[in-house]
Write a protein that holds these residues in place. Structure first.
Motif, PDB file in Angstrom:
ATOM      1  N   ASP A  59      -5.686  12.021  10.490  1.00 16.68           N
ATOM      2  CA  ASP A  59      -6.998  12.648  10.673  1.00 16.68           C
ATOM      3  C   ASP A  59      -7.602  12.273  12.026  1.00 16.68           C
ATOM      4  O   ASP A  59      -8.159  13.122  12.719  1.00 16.68           O
ATOM      5  N   ALA A  60      -7.493  10.995  12.414  1.00 17.01           N
ATOM      6  CA  ALA A  60      -8.055  10.554  13.695  1.00 17.01           C
ATOM      7  C   ALA A  60      -7.348  11.232  14.869  1.00 17.01           C
ATOM      8  O   ALA A  60      -7.996  11.716  15.801  1.00 17.01           O
ATOM      9  N   VAL A  61      -6.012  11.283  14.822  1.00 11.47           N
ATOM     10  CA  VAL A  61      -5.256  11.922  15.910  1.00 11.47           C
ATOM     11  C   VAL A  61      -5.590  13.409  15.971  1.00 11.47           C
ATOM     12  O   VAL A  61      -5.809  13.964  17.050  1.00 11.47           O
ATOM     13  N   ARG A  62      -5.638  14.082  14.834  1.00  8.28           N
ATOM     14  CA  ARG A  62      -5.961  15.510  14.806  1.00  8.28           C
ATOM     15  C   ARG A  62      -7.373  15.758  15.355  1.00  8.28           C
ATOM     16  O   ARG A  62      -7.603  16.689  16.129  1.00  8.28           O
ATOM     17  N   THR A  63      -8.324  14.913  14.985  1.00  7.25           N
ATOM     18  CA  THR A  63      -9.709  15.062  15.438  1.00  7.25           C
ATOM     19  C   THR A  63      -9.804  14.919  16.951  1.00  7.25           C
ATOM     20  O   THR A  63     -10.440  15.742  17.622  1.00  7.25           O
ATOM     21  N   LEU A  64      -9.163  13.885  17.502  1.00  7.82           N
ATOM     22  CA  LEU A  64      -9.188  13.694  18.950  1.00  7.82           C
ATOM     23  C   LEU A  64      -8.415  14.803  19.653  1.00  7.82           C
ATOM     24  O   LEU A  64      -8.851  15.313  20.696  1.00  7.82           O
ATOM     25  N   ALA A  65      -7.285  15.216  19.098  1.00  7.82           N
ATOM     26  CA  ALA A  65      -6.484  16.287  19.701  1.00  7.82           C
ATOM     27  C   ALA A  65      -7.298  17.578  19.787  1.00  7.82           C
ATOM     28  O   ALA A  65      -7.269  18.263  20.814  1.00  7.82           O
ATOM     29  N   ARG A  66      -8.012  17.906  18.730  1.00 12.18           N
ATOM     30  CA  ARG A  66      -8.837  19.123  18.756  1.00 12.18           C
ATOM     31  C   ARG A  66      -9.871  19.054  19.865  1.00 12.18           C
ATOM     32  O   ARG A  66     -10.105  20.030  20.563  1.00 12.18           O
ATOM     33  N   TRP A  67     -10.511  17.908  20.043  1.00 13.73           N
ATOM     34  CA  TRP A  67     -11.508  17.744  21.092  1.00 13.73           C
ATOM     35  C   TRP A  67     -10.859  17.869  22.478  1.00 13.73           C
ATOM     36  O   TRP A  67     -11.402  18.542  23.358  1.00 13.73           O
ATOM     37  N   LEU A  68      -9.696  17.236  22.647  1.00 12.23           N
ATOM     38  CA  LEU A  68      -9.016  17.306  23.941  1.00 12.23           C
ATOM     39  C   LEU A  68      -8.597  18.733  24.288  1.00 12.23           C
ATOM     40  O   LEU A  68      -8.657  19.138  25.447  1.00 12.23           O
ATOM     41  N   VAL A  69      -8.210  19.505  23.288  1.00  9.99           N
ATOM     42  CA  VAL A  69      -7.807  20.898  23.523  1.00  9.99           C
ATOM     43  C   VAL A  69      -9.032  21.794  23.698  1.00  9.99           C
ATOM     44  O   VAL A  69      -9.142  22.540  24.677  1.00  9.99           O
ATOM     45  N   ARG A  70      -9.960  21.724  22.765  1.00  8.46           N
ATOM     46  CA  ARG A  70     -11.088  22.660  22.747  1.00  8.46           C
ATOM     47  C   ARG A  70     -12.173  22.346  23.776  1.00  8.46           C
ATOM     48  O   ARG A  70     -12.727  23.262  24.389  1.00  8.46           O
TER      49      ARG A  70
END
Length: 166
Positions: free
Chosen positions: A96-107
């Motif tokens: 969940d933490a990796v997905r949350t940060l990944a979404r922010w880095l992409v979006r």
């Protein structure tokens, strides 16, 4: 050359965890976590935690996550690293933490590609990152020195394209 970014991310909310910049009050907890045998097997204690985001579960600091950004236009991408306290392993919090940060880095930061580089024998982390959409790229031979033994160990380079983010 990858440039470390200060933890300038706003508070980010995942399905289970919240990410926010590390504060001075978090340092003692994070120092204890990174010295747990299950965490120390993969992480050397950092000099400081200033460039990290605290991973919180119900307001409790349970680990830290960081990102780096390469901003050279021809090679632009971001990288992620994470550690969590052993008592919360296996609960999907790292995913969940990796997905949350990944979404922010992409979006929000506009990255089209992200990388992560767990130890090649850290099968639990590799499975977790695969759930987010990271795919193995190749083995980085003798990639990191184990601070406990001094032995050089292999890493697994994994990447994720923005359109693959789950």
């Amino acid at each position: 050359m990858e440039q470390k970014q200060p933890a300038a991310a706003p508070e980010l909310r995942g399905d289970k965890v919240t990410l926010r910049p590390v504060t001075a009050d978090d340092t003692a907890v994070l120092e204890r976590i990174v010295r747990e045998p299950e965490v120390a097997a993969w992480w050397s204690p950092p000099d400081d935690f200033d460039d990290m985001l605290a991973v919180l579960l119900d307001g409790e600091v349970v680990g830290a996550i960081q990102y780096t950004e390469e901003n050279e236009p021809e090679y632009r991408h971001a990288g992620i690293d994470i550690f969590l306290t052993a008592r919360h392993h296996g609960r999907g919090l790292g995913t969940d933490a990796v997905r949350t940060l990944a979404r922010w880095l992409v979006r929000e930061r506009g990255h089209h590609r992200l990388t992560i580089d767990p130890a090649a024998d850290n099968t639990v982390a590799i499975r977790s990152y695969a759930k987010v959409g990271f795919r193995p790229v190749g083995v980085l031979r003798k990639y990191w020195r184990d601070h406990r033994t001094g032995v050089w160990r292999d890493g697994l380079l994994m990447d994720l394209l923005a359109e693959e983010l789950t």
